[in-house]
Design an enzyme around this catalytic site. Structure first.
Site, PDB file in Angstrom:
ATOM      1  CD  GLU A  80      11.685  -6.999 -47.926  1.00 36.93           C
ATOM      2  OE1 GLU A  80      10.622  -6.714 -48.508  1.00 36.93           O
ATOM      3  OE2 GLU A  80      12.745  -7.260 -48.531  1.00 36.93           O
ATOM      4  CB  SER A 339      11.264 -73.632 -33.845  1.00 35.24           C
ATOM      5  OG  SER A 339      12.065 -74.550 -34.553  1.00 35.24           O
TER       6      SER A 339
END
Length: 730
Positions: A80, A339
């Site tokens: 770049e 239960s």
């Protein structure tokens, strides 16, 4: 005119310069950077879960330049901005080359430096659009680059650029790129991966072939010998661009993280979960579920609460990879509790002074008329224990006494009690009826565990706390302290649970703890919920799709997981029994026949204590045996059976066996009216005795006869049984 144009140009440049000077400092940019991921931290500061919370872009954490691979830094600068460390923001040599190439319609790398590109990332006005930048935008970008170079160091410019540059699609920044495409941290990128990353900066959304060609050029520039296999690099590039290795969420508490984020925690706020406990709980749940895979068990959930603060210390919502529905949160999903509602029912009956822990209740076949017909509860093992104390009935989880207790309390009153304990049942007490005693409603594991926490806290209910250090909500005295204490004492009594669970139960711990198991209809849900002095732990095991498990009981499914987690919590922490509250007294009690209970010391709510518990003669009905029938046969005149007749089943009844219940576990009740000694003859063979008898049906047409002690037929009928084959017992 020329002077006017000069003034306009000067004003424009001045405006651009002012805008360029307004760029933020490096520390401001870094401080304002926000990852698209949110980290949920444990109470110890460890990362529990990473969750994506920003759908606009995929950004990872800000990475310092020293945490970025040197290979990537080198590749990016070569690709770049070759003179990045030489220019002061604008590469005038590149600008001249670009202008000359444009004049002759040539191709050039471009003149935008890394600093100029960063200026565009920091200010949208200078970012290139689809039609390119205007002359003013280019000038402004150049001025901004000069300003950045004046106030930022080169390493800061490169670091900010790597963290802010878009790479591909929604991926922004080097951390998100390296984790998504290469499944590694940014510091681990090699030369090949760095070349692909640098190529993506130039053309983020280009086709894989174009990215590969560009990456090959970058790699050649970074290699001293220049030997690059571009064909292999093309295959690697195509595979990398297809990879999505960075999942949207990752960690050990995905389900809790959802609830945590909905509470909008402050930045950096820690969750109440304990990371070591969460990992242990998750691993324990998964290990036990692997052992149960052969019994069609795939899912489970677990939650641990701190008794005092109500803080959630562990939240395991599913079995993870073992589940076909891992996204379903088993901690919040409503399931039938079986239960596990019984302790809350008996606590209410104690509070209303309808029963004491020593009261005798009848565990025998019973039929309760309801609007929908007869309700006939049965015990889990299909056996009846006769007259038992409430302590034995609760600890051994006997169903029939629980239903009889609900008849005393009433479904509507019990429904109101459950709501007071934080169980948001969807329907009314009348909707569930007497089956509510056996858990026919649906509750969430979190709510049920917190209701047990209320028992641990002397009947005082408070909601759970999802935030660390959350102020305690006002307590609601949902049950008297004494009633909660007595129920806890019963559930901690290993001897009282022997009739159902045996003497060597997994529920027995080395420290004081109270626990209750539960199994819903057809073994679709299995539970173990209990507490110690400091913690309340709830476990659910089953299948998210509601499929039935195969022969999984409370002690083989959820209970071992509960016991292991409780043991881990108390590996170095004591759990003494709770002190008796002021509203209870202890007294020695004795039991008269037919109750087979040993004398003992028992807890009572003050004012309900008594020393002797006995049953009136004939209470609850008689159960005749073969010996009694043979004795009565010697005195037929006293049998009084002459007027006896069959009440149930009706003549020509067709019975269908339930395919969801093992045939050996199904019974058909025969009932007769009349006194004396009665026997039941099926297809010519005497099978049972008494006015009520449970028959094990088998397919076929049968003749049922009611006979007296001499074998004389008093009544007869025919029935038919259809369904699964079952061998007739000899």
């Amino acid at each position: 005119m020329k002077r006017w144009r000069s003034w306009v140009l000067a004003l424009a440049l001045g405006g651009l310069l002012v805008q360029a000077q307004a760029l933020p400092a490096f520390d401001e940019v870094r401080a304002q950077f926000h990852s698209s991921e949110t980290l949920v931290l444990s109470r110890e500061g460890e990362v529990l879960q990473r969750v994506r919370t920003d759908a606009t872009a995929r950004r990872g954490a800000w990475r310092a330049l020293t945490d970025v691979s040197p290979a990537l830094r080198h590749a990016l600068v070569l690709s770049e901005d070759r003179r990045f460390y030489e220019h002061s923001g604008v590469d005038w040599a590149a600008v001249s080359a670009a202008a000359w190439a444009n004049l002759w319609n040539g191709r050039t790398r471009g003149a935008s430096t890394i600093t100029m590109q960063l200026a565009g990332l920091l200010d949208d006005d200078w970012r290139a659009r689809g039609g390119g930048r205007t002359l003013a935008a280019k000038a402004g970008q150049a001025l901004a680059a000069r300003e950045l170079e004046r106030h930022w160091r080169k390493d800061q410019i490169l670091e900010a650029y790597l963290n802010l540059v878009p790479f591909r699609g929604e991926i922004v920044g080097i951390d998100a790129l390296s984790r998504t495409l290469f499944a590694k941290a940014a510091h681990g990128l090699d030369a090949r991966e760095s070349a692909v990353a640098a190529a993506l900066v130039r053309a983020p959304n280009a086709a894989p072939a174009l990215v590969a060609r560009r990456a090959c050029e970058v790699l050649r520039a970074t290699q001293r010998d220049g030997a690059v296999d571009c064909a292999a690099l093309a295959l690697f590039t195509e595979g990398a661009l297809r990879r999505r290795a960075w999942a949207a969420t990752d960690g050990v508490a995905p389900h809790f993280a959802r609830q945590w984020l909905r509470a909008h925690p402050a930045p950096g706020e820690r969750a109440p979960l304990s990371a070591p406990l969460q990992r242990m709980a998750q691993q324990t749940l998964q290990r036990h579920l692997r052992e149960l895979r052969g019994r069609n068990v795939h899912d489970g959930a677990l939650v641990v609460l701190d008794n005092a603060s109500g803080e959630v210390l562990a939240w395991v919502g599913s079995s993870g990879a073992l589940s076909d529905a891992a996204e379903v949160d088993g901690v919040l999903a409503p399931r039938q509790p079986g239960s596990t509602l019984k302790p809350l029912l008996y606590a209410q009956a104690l509070a209303e002074r309808r029963l004491t822990a020593a009261s005798l209740v009848h565990d025998a076949p019973t039929q309760i008329p309801t609007a929908g017909g007869l309700y006939i509860p049965k015990n889990y093992d299909l056996r009846f224990k006769g007259w038992v104390s409430v302590r034995t009935a609760l600890a051994s989880s006997l169903n029939v006494p629980a239903v009889r207790t609900l008849v005393m309390v009433s479904p509507d009153a019990f429904f109101a009690q459950l709501r007071a304990l934080g169980l948001p049942l969807a329907e009314s007490g009348g909707y569930y009826g007497y089956s509510l005693a056996l858990g026919s409603s649906e509750v969430a594991l979190l709510h049920l565990t917190n209701a047990y926490r209320a028992l641990a806290n002397g009947g005082r209910y408070r909601p759970v706390a999802l935030r660390l250090g959350q102020p305690l909500a006002p307590a609601v005295q949902a049950l008297p302290e004494g009633a909660a204490f007595i129920v806890g004492d019963v559930l901690a009594d290993a001897n009282a649970r022997v009739p159902t669970f045996g003497t060597d139960s997994v529920l027995a711990t080395r420290f004081w703890s109270a626990v209750k198991t539960g199994t819903s209809k057809d073994m679709r849900d299995n539970w173990a919920v209990g507490w110690s002095a400091r913690y309340t732990v709830g476990v659910w095991v089953g299948n998210a799709d509601g499929a039935a498990m195969h022969e999984v009981s409370g002690v083989s499914g959820a209970a071992p997981i509960w016991a292991e987690v409780m043991g881990w919590l108390h590996r170095g922490v004591a759990s003494p029994p709770p002190p008796a509250p002021a509203d209870v007294v202890r007294q020695h009690v004795r039991f008269a026949a037919p109750a087979a209970e040993s004398a003992r010391d028992e807890w009572f709510l003050r004012g309900t204590e008594q020393g002797l518990f006995a049953i009136k003669s004939g209470a609850g009905g008689a159960h005749l045996t073969r010996e009694r029938a043979e004795k009565d046969a010697e005195n037929p005149a006293q049998s009084g059976a002459a007027s006896a007749r069959i009440l149930a089943p009706a003549p020509d009844t067709i019975i269908a066996l339930d395919p969801d219940i093992p045939p050996a576990h199904q019974r058909l009740w025969f009932e007769a009216a009349g006194g004396g000694t009665l026997a039941w003859r099926v297809d010519g063979h005497v099978q049972g005795w008494g006015a009520r008898w449970a028959w094990l049906p088998w397919p076929g047409r049968h003749r049922i006869e009611l006979v007296d002690a001499r074998g004389q037929v008093l009544d007869a009928l025919r029935i038919e049984v259809r369904g699964a084959a079952l061998r007739r017992s000899s």
